[in-house]
Design a protein around this motif. Structure first.
Motif, PDB file in Angstrom:
ATOM      1  N   SER A  36     -22.133   8.214  -6.269  1.00 18.24           N
ATOM      2  CA  SER A  36     -20.733   8.246  -6.720  1.00 18.24           C
ATOM      3  C   SER A  36     -19.775   8.729  -5.627  1.00 18.24           C
ATOM      4  O   SER A  36     -18.562   8.541  -5.746  1.00 18.24           O
ATOM      5  CB  SER A  36     -20.598   9.148  -7.951  1.00 18.24           C
ATOM      6  OG  SER A  36     -20.894  10.502  -7.620  1.00 18.24           O
ATOM      7  N   ILE A  37     -20.303   9.368  -4.598  1.00 19.27           N
ATOM      8  CA  ILE A  37     -19.428   9.851  -3.528  1.00 19.27           C
ATOM      9  C   ILE A  37     -19.542   8.977  -2.279  1.00 19.27           C
ATOM     10  O   ILE A  37     -19.068   9.359  -1.209  1.00 19.27           O
ATOM     11  CB  ILE A  37     -19.731  11.324  -3.163  1.00 19.27           C
ATOM     12  CG1 ILE A  37     -21.148  11.453  -2.578  1.00 19.27           C
ATOM     13  CG2 ILE A  37     -19.525  12.240  -4.345  1.00 19.27           C
ATOM     14  CD1 ILE A  37     -21.400  12.825  -1.955  1.00 19.27           C
ATOM     15  N   LYS A  38     -20.130   7.803  -2.403  1.00 22.51           N
ATOM     16  CA  LYS A  38     -20.251   6.906  -1.253  1.00 22.51           C
ATOM     17  C   LYS A  38     -18.866   6.524  -0.741  1.00 22.51           C
ATOM     18  O   LYS A  38     -18.022   6.058  -1.506  1.00 22.51           O
ATOM     19  CB  LYS A  38     -21.012   5.640  -1.647  1.00 22.51           C
ATOM     20  CG  LYS A  38     -21.152   4.643  -0.506  1.00 22.51           C
ATOM     21  CD  LYS A  38     -21.872   3.390  -0.968  1.00 22.51           C
ATOM     22  CE  LYS A  38     -21.958   2.374   0.169  1.00 22.51           C
ATOM     23  NZ  LYS A  38     -22.655   1.122  -0.242  1.00 22.51           N
ATOM     24  N   PRO A  39     -18.608   6.737   0.551  1.00 15.72           N
ATOM     25  CA  PRO A  39     -17.284   6.391   1.089  1.00 15.72           C
ATOM     26  C   PRO A  39     -17.018   4.892   0.958  1.00 15.72           C
ATOM     27  O   PRO A  39     -17.923   4.083   1.160  1.00 15.72           O
ATOM     28  CB  PRO A  39     -17.375   6.797   2.562  1.00 15.72           C
ATOM     29  CG  PRO A  39     -18.532   7.729   2.643  1.00 15.72           C
ATOM     30  CD  PRO A  39     -19.491   7.290   1.577  1.00 15.72           C
ATOM     31  N   ASN A  40     -15.803   4.537   0.597  1.00 17.59           N
ATOM     32  CA  ASN A  40     -15.436   3.127   0.528  1.00 17.59           C
ATOM     33  C   ASN A  40     -14.208   2.889   1.408  1.00 17.59           C
ATOM     34  O   ASN A  40     -13.770   3.778   2.146  1.00 17.59           O
ATOM     35  CB  ASN A  40     -15.171   2.699  -0.916  1.00 17.59           C
ATOM     36  CG  ASN A  40     -14.110   3.561  -1.598  1.00 17.59           C
ATOM     37  OD1 ASN A  40     -13.277   4.176  -0.930  1.00 17.59           O
ATOM     38  ND2 ASN A  40     -14.153   3.613  -2.916  1.00 17.59           N
ATOM     39  N   SER A  41     -13.666   1.695   1.325  1.00 14.40           N
ATOM     40  CA  SER A  41     -12.524   1.354   2.174  1.00 14.40           C
ATOM     41  C   SER A  41     -11.331   2.268   1.923  1.00 14.40           C
ATOM     42  O   SER A  41     -10.593   2.630   2.843  1.00 14.40           O
ATOM     43  CB  SER A  41     -12.123  -0.108   1.948  1.00 14.40           C
ATOM     44  OG  SER A  41     -13.147  -0.968   2.365  1.00 14.40           O
ATOM     45  N   PHE A  42     -11.155   2.646   0.655  1.00 13.96           N
ATOM     46  CA  PHE A  42     -10.055   3.564   0.334  1.00 13.96           C
ATOM     47  C   PHE A  42     -10.250   4.886   1.073  1.00 13.96           C
ATOM     48  O   PHE A  42      -9.281   5.481   1.575  1.00 13.96           O
ATOM     49  CB  PHE A  42      -9.989   3.812  -1.172  1.00 13.96           C
ATOM     50  CG  PHE A  42      -8.864   4.714  -1.584  1.00 13.96           C
ATOM     51  CD1 PHE A  42      -7.587   4.215  -1.790  1.00 13.96           C
ATOM     52  CD2 PHE A  42      -9.064   6.087  -1.741  1.00 13.96           C
ATOM     53  CE1 PHE A  42      -6.536   5.052  -2.154  1.00 13.96           C
ATOM     54  CE2 PHE A  42      -8.028   6.925  -2.098  1.00 13.96           C
ATOM     55  CZ  PHE A  42      -6.761   6.410  -2.305  1.00 13.96           C
ATOM     56  N   THR A  43     -11.495   5.348   1.158  1.00 10.17           N
ATOM     57  CA  THR A  43     -11.801   6.606   1.845  1.00 10.17           C
ATOM     58  C   THR A  43     -11.363   6.547   3.302  1.00 10.17           C
ATOM     59  O   THR A  43     -10.685   7.450   3.814  1.00 10.17           O
ATOM     60  CB  THR A  43     -13.316   6.897   1.798  1.00 10.17           C
ATOM     61  OG1 THR A  43     -13.781   6.820   0.459  1.00 10.17           O
ATOM     62  CG2 THR A  43     -13.607   8.275   2.376  1.00 10.17           C
ATOM     63  N   TYR A  44     -11.737   5.462   3.979  1.00  4.36           N
ATOM     64  CA  TYR A  44     -11.428   5.372   5.403  1.00  4.36           C
ATOM     65  C   TYR A  44      -9.943   5.105   5.648  1.00  4.36           C
ATOM     66  O   TYR A  44      -9.391   5.548   6.660  1.00  4.36           O
ATOM     67  CB  TYR A  44     -12.304   4.308   6.060  1.00  4.36           C
ATOM     68  CG  TYR A  44     -13.763   4.735   6.102  1.00  4.36           C
ATOM     69  CD1 TYR A  44     -14.161   5.792   6.913  1.00  4.36           C
ATOM     70  CD2 TYR A  44     -14.722   4.117   5.308  1.00  4.36           C
ATOM     71  CE1 TYR A  44     -15.483   6.210   6.937  1.00  4.36           C
ATOM     72  CE2 TYR A  44     -16.046   4.526   5.323  1.00  4.36           C
ATOM     73  CZ  TYR A  44     -16.419   5.580   6.140  1.00  4.36           C
ATOM     74  OH  TYR A  44     -17.727   6.005   6.158  1.00  4.36           O
ATOM     75  N   ASN A  45      -9.286   4.403   4.734  1.00  7.27           N
ATOM     76  CA  ASN A  45      -7.835   4.248   4.847  1.00  7.27           C
ATOM     77  C   ASN A  45      -7.145   5.605   4.753  1.00  7.27           C
ATOM     78  O   ASN A  45      -6.194   5.896   5.489  1.00  7.27           O
ATOM     79  CB  ASN A  45      -7.310   3.314   3.753  1.00  7.27           C
ATOM     80  CG  ASN A  45      -7.225   1.868   4.211  1.00  7.27           C
ATOM     81  OD1 ASN A  45      -6.570   1.559   5.197  1.00  7.27           O
ATOM     82  ND2 ASN A  45      -7.905   0.976   3.503  1.00  7.27           N
ATOM     83  N   ALA A  46      -7.628   6.436   3.817  1.00  3.67           N
ATOM     84  CA  ALA A  46      -7.059   7.775   3.656  1.00  3.67           C
ATOM     85  C   ALA A  46      -7.321   8.624   4.895  1.00  3.67           C
ATOM     86  O   ALA A  46      -6.444   9.369   5.360  1.00  3.67           O
ATOM     87  CB  ALA A  46      -7.653   8.442   2.418  1.00  3.67           C
ATOM     88  N   LEU A  47      -8.532   8.507   5.439  1.00  4.58           N
ATOM     89  CA  LEU A  47      -8.868   9.277   6.644  1.00  4.58           C
ATOM     90  C   LEU A  47      -7.975   8.867   7.807  1.00  4.58           C
ATOM     91  O   LEU A  47      -7.473   9.716   8.557  1.00  4.58           O
ATOM     92  CB  LEU A  47     -10.345   9.044   7.006  1.00  4.58           C
ATOM     93  CG  LEU A  47     -10.841   9.759   8.276  1.00  4.58           C
ATOM     94  CD1 LEU A  47     -10.747  11.270   8.112  1.00  4.58           C
ATOM     95  CD2 LEU A  47     -12.279   9.345   8.591  1.00  4.58           C
ATOM     96  N   ILE A  48      -7.742   7.580   7.957  1.00  2.63           N
ATOM     97  CA  ILE A  48      -6.877   7.082   9.035  1.00  2.63           C
ATOM     98  C   ILE A  48      -5.461   7.612   8.869  1.00  2.63           C
ATOM     99  O   ILE A  48      -4.807   8.020   9.834  1.00  2.63           O
ATOM    100  CB  ILE A  48      -6.887   5.539   9.061  1.00  2.63           C
ATOM    101  CG1 ILE A  48      -8.247   5.037   9.555  1.00  2.63           C
ATOM    102  CG2 ILE A  48      -5.773   4.997   9.951  1.00  2.63           C
ATOM    103  CD1 ILE A  48      -8.450   3.546   9.388  1.00  2.63           C
ATOM    104  N   THR A  49      -4.966   7.639   7.633  1.00  2.00           N
ATOM    105  CA  THR A  49      -3.620   8.159   7.368  1.00  2.00           C
ATOM    106  C   THR A  49      -3.498   9.608   7.817  1.00  2.00           C
ATOM    107  O   THR A  49      -2.524   9.995   8.468  1.00  2.00           O
ATOM    108  CB  THR A  49      -3.289   8.049   5.865  1.00  2.00           C
ATOM    109  OG1 THR A  49      -3.335   6.679   5.471  1.00  2.00           O
ATOM    110  CG2 THR A  49      -1.905   8.618   5.569  1.00  2.00           C
TER     111      THR A  49
END
Length: 351
Positions: A36-49
């Motif tokens: 359930s905590i697997k990083p997805n595209s939303f995760t990496y978009n947030a990290l980039i922000t």
């Protein structure tokens, strides 16, 4: 949500980056036992922000933590975004926003390989079927070029601007032109090219009246600096032509309904007089005197303007323009005066 909240945090830069990357690393390392905590595209978009915002902040709390570290993490995050999409992750479709944030961060960084990395990102965008460079992309790439001393920077700048002009979906803006002219001025580009870009910007604004194209003082100033910096000033026949272009630009700026000279204008104009009229003392003195008197009247005398005055003017002219009268203090030369030593009204409009 937790990641995005870090972009608004007032914690120091190192702590924010370490918290953001630590959180994502934890998700990556524990996804096998907790899917359930697997990083997805939303995760990496947030990290980039988060990281893109932090990369622009000044100051470090540790000598071992630097901007290069943040930029490396940003590179990896973009690569993971593409990889997830290829693997079938549809939680957040890759788009040019993520690339734009990374390119813009590189443009504002001190990374020595920034231009190469920005060009790599730009080429990846051009080859993609999901996203293409937009005007934000092109403006950030141009900003990176404007800070580069690469031998090909001038030609790349002109090519990029022409590419923008050929695409009907891209609307150029005044900032794009200003940075293009700045690149030419800092890399001994052709003065005619710089002047032609300014003319093109003015014509576009007159034809469209788009507020994004309204010129500021910057492109005018950069044309003046381009003329002053030209390597061709060593050729006598070219000096007068370079000065003519500079004088035309200076004159147009003073009569423009859109802009007015600022302190940088006067500094660059005096620099032009010093570098391009160095073999004609009388003519240089007349131009310098007129410009400095106007600069005083407009309250725009800066220390940079004073430096340019001292570099190209004899002591008697300096004394006259600074209104020193019969000043004869041998312990303090006339060229040592700074704005705090002079009437405050001469610098009242400095920003």
């Amino acid at each position: 949500t937790v990641l995005l909240s870090l972009s608004l945090s007032r914690m120091d830069r190192q702590t924010v980056v370490e918290c953001a990357t630590g959180l994502v690393n934890y998700m990556e390392e524990n996804q096998a036992t907790n899917p359930s905590i697997k990083p997805n595209s939303f995760t990496y978009n947030a990290l980039i922000t988060v990281l893109a915002k932090q990369s622009k902040r000044q100051g470090y709390s540790s000598s071992t933590f630097d901007q290069h570290h943040t930029m490396t993490i940003l590179d990896n995050a973009v690569a993971k975004l593409d990889k997830l999409w290829v693997e079938g992750d549809r939680s957040a479709e890759p788009n040019n926003r993520a690339f734009n944030m990374v390119i813009n961060a590189y443009a504002k960084s001190q990374d020595r390989s920034a231009l190469r990395k920005v060009q790599d990102l730009l080429n990846r965008m051009k080859c993609s079927t999901l996203y293409q460079p937009d005007i934000v992309t092109m403006t950030s790439v141009m900003e990176c070029l404007s800070k580069s001393s690469a031998p090909s920077a001038c030609q790349q700048t002109l090519d990029l601007l022409r590419e923008v002009g050929k695409r009907s979906d891209l609307r150029p803006n005044a900032r794009l032109y200003a940075m293009a002219i700045m690149t030419l001025s800092q890399n001994q580009g052709k003065v005619e090219d710089a002047r032609n870009l300014l003319t093109e910007l003015l014509q576009l604004y007159e034809a469209t009246k788009h507020k994004e194209l309204r010129p500021s003082s910057h492109p005018y100033n950069y044309v003046l600096n381009c003329a002053a910096n030209s390597l061709e000033k060593s050729v006598k026949e070219r000096k007068l032509e370079l000065f003519r272009i500079a004088a035309q630009t200076y004159k147009e700026m003073r009569k423009s309904p859109y802009v007015q000279p600022d302190s940088f204008t006067y500094g660059f104009w005096l620099k032009c007089c010093n570098n391009l009229l160095d073999d004609n003392d009388d003519l240089r003195g007349k131009f310098v005197k007129f410009a400095f008197e106007e600069c005083k009247l407009n309250g725009l005398v800066s220390n940079e303007v004073l430096t340019r005055l001292y570099q190209g003017s004899p002591p008697d002219l300096v004394g006259e323009l600074l209104e020193l009268g019969d000043y004869k203090d041998t312990k303090r030369p006339r060229t040592s005066f700074r704005i705090q030593d002079l009437p405050a009204k001469w610098s009242r409009n400095l920003r």
